[in-house]
Design a protein around this motif. Sequence first.
Motif, PDB file in Angstrom:
ATOM      1  N   GLY A 166      -5.091  -7.814  -9.320  1.00 52.20           N
ATOM      2  CA  GLY A 166      -5.109  -8.678  -8.152  1.00 52.20           C
ATOM      3  C   GLY A 166      -4.152  -8.271  -7.049  1.00 52.20           C
ATOM      4  O   GLY A 166      -4.218  -8.810  -5.946  1.00 52.20           O
ATOM      5  N   ASP A 167      -3.253  -7.321  -7.314  1.00 50.05           N
ATOM      6  CA  ASP A 167      -2.329  -6.849  -6.275  1.00 50.05           C
ATOM      7  C   ASP A 167      -3.099  -6.087  -5.201  1.00 50.05           C
ATOM      8  O   ASP A 167      -4.135  -5.463  -5.470  1.00 50.05           O
ATOM      9  N   LEU A 168      -2.574  -6.120  -3.984  1.00 55.54           N
ATOM     10  CA  LEU A 168      -3.156  -5.376  -2.867  1.00 55.54           C
ATOM     11  C   LEU A 168      -2.325  -4.130  -2.611  1.00 55.54           C
ATOM     12  O   LEU A 168      -1.099  -4.213  -2.466  1.00 55.54           O
ATOM     13  N   LEU A 169      -2.974  -2.975  -2.547  1.00 54.51           N
ATOM     14  CA  LEU A 169      -2.309  -1.696  -2.304  1.00 54.51           C
ATOM     15  C   LEU A 169      -2.738  -1.172  -0.935  1.00 54.51           C
ATOM     16  O   LEU A 169      -3.928  -1.198  -0.598  1.00 54.51           O
ATOM     17  N   PHE A 170      -1.769  -0.676  -0.168  1.00 54.26           N
ATOM     18  CA  PHE A 170      -2.016  -0.278   1.211  1.00 54.26           C
ATOM     19  C   PHE A 170      -1.758   1.220   1.412  1.00 54.26           C
ATOM     20  O   PHE A 170      -0.828   1.793   0.829  1.00 54.26           O
ATOM     21  N   PHE A 171      -2.580   1.810   2.309  1.00 57.08           N
ATOM     22  CA  PHE A 171      -2.505   3.241   2.568  1.00 57.08           C
ATOM     23  C   PHE A 171      -2.599   3.491   4.075  1.00 57.08           C
ATOM     24  O   PHE A 171      -3.145   2.681   4.817  1.00 57.08           O
ATOM     25  N   LYS A 172      -2.068   4.638   4.489  1.00 59.53           N
ATOM     26  CA  LYS A 172      -2.143   5.042   5.893  1.00 59.53           C
ATOM     27  C   LYS A 172      -2.371   6.541   5.964  1.00 59.53           C
ATOM     28  O   LYS A 172      -1.522   7.336   5.569  1.00 59.53           O
ATOM     29  N   SER A 173      -3.556   6.915   6.487  1.00 63.78           N
ATOM     30  CA  SER A 173      -3.881   8.330   6.626  1.00 63.78           C
ATOM     31  C   SER A 173      -3.836   8.799   8.071  1.00 63.78           C
ATOM     32  O   SER A 173      -3.679   9.994   8.341  1.00 63.78           O
ATOM     33  N   LYS A 174      -3.941   7.858   9.019  1.00 57.28           N
ATOM     34  CA  LYS A 174      -3.881   8.228  10.428  1.00 57.28           C
ATOM     35  C   LYS A 174      -2.467   8.654  10.798  1.00 57.28           C
ATOM     36  O   LYS A 174      -1.488   8.108  10.295  1.00 57.28           O
ATOM     37  N   LYS A 175      -2.381   9.612  11.678  1.00 60.36           N
ATOM     38  CA  LYS A 175      -1.077  10.144  12.071  1.00 60.36           C
ATOM     39  C   LYS A 175      -0.435   9.353  13.199  1.00 60.36           C
ATOM     40  O   LYS A 175       0.736   9.559  13.519  1.00 60.36           O
ATOM     41  N   TYR A 208      -4.432   9.093  -2.661  1.00 63.00           N
ATOM     42  CA  TYR A 208      -3.750   7.891  -3.120  1.00 63.00           C
ATOM     43  C   TYR A 208      -2.253   8.100  -3.312  1.00 63.00           C
ATOM     44  O   TYR A 208      -1.478   7.149  -3.223  1.00 63.00           O
ATOM     45  N   LYS A 209      -1.849   9.306  -3.524  1.00 61.22           N
ATOM     46  CA  LYS A 209      -0.422   9.630  -3.615  1.00 61.22           C
ATOM     47  C   LYS A 209       0.150   9.939  -2.241  1.00 61.22           C
ATOM     48  O   LYS A 209       1.225   9.453  -1.869  1.00 61.22           O
ATOM     49  N   ASP A 210      -0.583  10.724  -1.456  1.00 65.04           N
ATOM     50  CA  ASP A 210      -0.071  11.206  -0.173  1.00 65.04           C
ATOM     51  C   ASP A 210      -0.022  10.129   0.902  1.00 65.04           C
ATOM     52  O   ASP A 210       0.804  10.214   1.825  1.00 65.04           O
ATOM     53  N   ASN A 211      -0.895   9.144   0.816  1.00 67.25           N
ATOM     54  CA  ASN A 211      -1.006   8.159   1.892  1.00 67.25           C
ATOM     55  C   ASN A 211      -0.569   6.749   1.494  1.00 67.25           C
ATOM     56  O   ASN A 211      -0.735   5.807   2.263  1.00 67.25           O
ATOM     57  N   TYR A 212      -0.003   6.612   0.308  1.00 72.62           N
ATOM     58  CA  TYR A 212       0.419   5.298  -0.176  1.00 72.62           C
ATOM     59  C   TYR A 212       1.540   4.739   0.693  1.00 72.62           C
ATOM     60  O   TYR A 212       2.482   5.439   1.050  1.00 72.62           O
ATOM     61  N   VAL A 213       1.439   3.456   1.033  1.00 74.51           N
ATOM     62  CA  VAL A 213       2.456   2.787   1.849  1.00 74.51           C
ATOM     63  C   VAL A 213       3.256   1.790   1.025  1.00 74.51           C
ATOM     64  O   VAL A 213       4.472   1.897   0.884  1.00 74.51           O
ATOM     65  N   THR A 222     -12.129   3.214  -8.400  1.00 72.02           N
ATOM     66  CA  THR A 222     -11.521   4.541  -8.316  1.00 72.02           C
ATOM     67  C   THR A 222     -10.234   4.598  -9.116  1.00 72.02           C
ATOM     68  O   THR A 222      -9.446   3.655  -9.103  1.00 72.02           O
ATOM     69  N   ASP A 223     -10.012   5.706  -9.809  1.00 71.54           N
ATOM     70  CA  ASP A 223      -8.742   5.933 -10.495  1.00 71.54           C
ATOM     71  C   ASP A 223      -7.719   6.431  -9.479  1.00 71.54           C
ATOM     72  O   ASP A 223      -8.034   7.287  -8.644  1.00 71.54           O
ATOM     73  N   MET A 224      -6.518   5.906  -9.525  1.00 69.85           N
ATOM     74  CA  MET A 224      -5.484   6.272  -8.555  1.00 69.85           C
ATOM     75  C   MET A 224      -5.064   7.737  -8.652  1.00 69.85           C
ATOM     76  O   MET A 224      -4.443   8.270  -7.742  1.00 69.85           O
ATOM     77  N   ASN A 225      -5.378   8.393  -9.756  1.00 68.49           N
ATOM     78  CA  ASN A 225      -5.040   9.811  -9.918  1.00 68.49           C
ATOM     79  C   ASN A 225      -6.204  10.736  -9.577  1.00 68.49           C
ATOM     80  O   ASN A 225      -6.100  11.947  -9.727  1.00 68.49           O
TER      81      ASN A 225
END
Length: 311
Positions: A116-125, A163-168, A155-158
């Motif tokens: 139920g946790d929300l995970l956030f990512f950012k790929s835009k520069k 998912y590693k490079d853009n994790y916030v 999706t698996d996080m690995n």
Amino acid sequence: MNKKIISAALAATVTLSTLAIPALEPQPVSAATLTSQSNTAAVNAKADQLIATAKSLIGKASYSNTQYKDTYPYKFSCASFLMYVFEKNGVDLGTYNEDYMMKQGTYVAKGQWKKGDLLFFKSKKTGTDPDHVVMYIGNNKVIQMADPKQKIVITDMNSKPYYKDNYVTARRVLPSLMSSNPATTGDKIVESAYKLRDKATIGSTTNASAMRFTSTGFINYVYKKQNITLPATSISALMAKGTTVSRANLQKGDLVFFNSVKGSKTPSLVGIYAGDYRLIIPTSSGVQSRVLLVDYYNTHYITAKRIISKK
């Protein structure tokens, strides 16, 4: 998420009794009923409900960054997908903007996620806001509205460097967006207001038996349900009630007032504070949920009043 959607939603005209904000965001169906102190098993059950709802939409929805459609065939962005999933299970996020979602709930350290946790990512520069959000479902997996091609997937996080490079960061909104158990007076006011979302019409007159209210009449009605008689005949009269509280110390059930002209002390809009930046607002479009973080509410904020003497 295209932030132009929010800008359009807030281009509205304020009157003394209503605020005509286009109903672009989905709204919650009710408040939930438990907190972290009450029952871990029940919180886990709520997470399982969220996951089941999200999985049920696989193959039934398409990706859209500019449209939201909450009936089949569904149209979601990554954030509106989760907004819908939480709404259907009685948990109000109050927004489908990732940056506003990221300010709710409590911080979770990387790798310490729970269902139920929300995970956030950012790929835009450019910019500082996250541009993608997913929901953790356990066993290092997330469910998400991924993109126009994949749509809703697990999706698996690995599985990808993304998912590693853009994790916030990650936020835990269960149970922080839920009500206490036993429910406080503030919780009951919030839940009562949410339940009127599909029943109440907001306009120029009040007829409780027909579920028609002015914005002031709506507030009077909701509080009366908890044996709190205000009463008031205008938003200005409401603002004269209770004890002034700072924005930093808002609690569920407090009344929050806004103007239509920046700097004015004359209120044209009143909302019920629902906790964790969320507002329940009677408008000409109906009873709606918003987040206090939106620029409009920042620039038009006047004051807040505490009506409930004991929580």
